[in-house]
Design a protein around this motif. Sequence first.
Motif, PDB file in Angstrom:
ATOM      1  N   MET A 300      72.898  88.997  49.778  1.00 43.81           N
ATOM      2  CA  MET A 300      73.690  90.825  49.179  1.00 43.81           C
ATOM      3  C   MET A 300      74.294  90.161  48.138  1.00 43.81           C
ATOM      4  N   SER A 301      74.694  89.303  47.834  1.00 45.29           N
ATOM      5  CA  SER A 301      76.098  88.532  46.527  1.00 45.29           C
ATOM      6  C   SER A 301      75.339  88.722  45.235  1.00 45.29           C
ATOM      7  N   PRO A 302      76.445  88.775  44.243  1.00 49.06           N
ATOM      8  CA  PRO A 302      75.988  89.031  43.005  1.00 49.06           C
ATOM      9  C   PRO A 302      75.163  87.594  42.224  1.00 49.06           C
ATOM     10  N   ARG A 303      75.377  86.820  43.367  1.00 46.59           N
ATOM     11  CA  ARG A 303      74.467  85.596  42.702  1.00 46.59           C
ATOM     12  C   ARG A 303      72.858  85.573  43.523  1.00 46.59           C
ATOM     13  N   ALA A 304      72.012  86.865  44.496  1.00 43.65           N
ATOM     14  CA  ALA A 304      71.234  86.790  44.183  1.00 43.65           C
ATOM     15  C   ALA A 304      69.753  85.825  43.695  1.00 43.65           C
ATOM     16  N   ASP A 305      69.767  86.477  42.471  1.00 45.51           N
ATOM     17  CA  ASP A 305      68.743  85.301  41.881  1.00 45.51           C
ATOM     18  C   ASP A 305      69.876  83.706  41.549  1.00 45.51           C
TER      19      ASP A 305
END
Length: 586
Positions: A300-305
């Motif tokens: 769910m975080s902006p670090r997902a990728d």
Amino acid sequence: MMIFGFLFGRWSILFLSIKFSLMATPSPSMSLPSDADLRRLIHFSVGDGRIWLAGQRMLLMHTAGLANLRTELIRTVGIPHTRRVFMRAGFASGERDAALAREVRPHATVFEAFAVGPQLHMLEGAVQVTPLRFEFDQEGGHYLGIYRWDQSWEVDAHLRDFGPSSEPVCWMLLGYASGYTSAFFGRRAYYKEVNCRACGGDHCLTEGRFEHEWPDREALAEDYVADSMLRHLGDLRSQIDTLRNEIEAEDESGPLVGSSATFHSALDLLKKAAPTRVAVLLTGETGVGKERFARTLHRMSPRADKPFIAVNCAALPGELIESELFGVEKGAYTGATGTRPGRFERADGGTLLLDEMGELSLPAQAKLLRVLQTGEVERLGGTQTIKVDVRVIAATHVDLVAAVEAGRFRSDLFYRLSVYPIRVPPLRDRQDDIEALATYLLQYFSARHDKRIAGFTDLALDTMRHYPWPGNVRELENLIERGVILAGSGQSIDAPLLFPTLPKGAFNTVNPHGKLEHAGSDLLASIFDLTIHSGLGLSALEDGLIQESVRRSGGNLAAAARELGLTRPQLAYRLQRLQSIADPQA
Ligand SMILES: [Zn+2]
């Protein structure tokens, strides 16, 4: 200084006592002796499946087969390792052929004897060899051989599968020449391709010298170190194991399933933390699914990728955890055979879950704190700092506050990690989620074990709802996986398949009218059997129950009465009666 120059064929041996310098331009007339003596050594052993070259067993195989092996290896382990494997294979056959040279031509000149190698190489079908220059000085320790190669099978194979190359490709041929020359002279020699036909031109040109005559001898020697490929494969295998664990964990983690209130309040906290960089501490009993929560937070975080890396601090011994987290430089300690980045580096840009955080040793805690403060890691045995951008999620089932008080956990690290604690509820507090979870897991494990299962019986579902689940979601997973394996194809999973160790009386049963009811009669039957077999009798059983209840409540009659389903006066009356039996005079 005695120098033999073999310039102009077998009759043109020069004995010079000055430094040899006549061969600025290769002579085109430098010719090889007849190979009739070598051809006579080849025997096709009729009927027993063997071909001999003097005493060596040979194999006549399709170059296409060998080319195929070469191509597959290149695609699997890459060119540098394939190159070395072929060089070493060539080296071994060159060495074998050198043993023949002295035997076959005992009275020949050095060049003629040496020519056995190039000539066998041709007979064996590897390449056409034209010697251009041959210098050998026994006392001065000098060798220089320049050869033209045409028809290299390796160039043909390489061009067919990969097209033109920027690097020479005659690896096995070079290995052969190096192995042959080394064994022939009894001292290490290496060859290089000055030009390879795979890089352009119409032939290959090679140059061989003794090891000490090459300025880059160490790099050349490295190609013939036998274990470099094995080491590489070993490294690859450990990487694969790690990746497989991560992928499997990813699959099994699946979505977070549940709709109960306790579960949702934890999930809400998680959602609010996801877009921020706040340090989340996941607490909860063993098996509640803390890693699943951490993965969901990452997704769910902006670090997902970016990568999600999990480390279980309890699963690794103290001395390994630091190299695992921070990486290690080759030679940092015995057994550190290669340089390896740590989990922090691998999680760069993403999220690192430190599970079972409470198990981390104090020295490792100190290092971790420094990494969290500076955003830099230093590998074990390293001197360089490496900048990393990692979101750390800590998870633990132990009480970290108590660990801090007991001095087992650093308070400064605890405060840094526990800015935003989330308690993942135990499964027994999520009774409403059990059916949904069980159904999800049933589908997952049916697919995994390739089985068609109809579902759960009502009895199985009811028993799951009332079971206390000390092992939480992990226990549920284990029971359902076992149930899927044990259940017959197309059948429903029944309670005894899930809970084989629970006593029979613990299950509800379906009565003759098809209604679900608690198996109270079974329980009573057990108590009855126990009473009879113990020889207690009904009165003694009743008295014993009353006394035990009073003892456990610490003399609190109201509490004891509640336990027994009696009123306080009823209990008082019975106690009084008991005492009068025990002490008739009172
Ligand atoms: Zn070549």
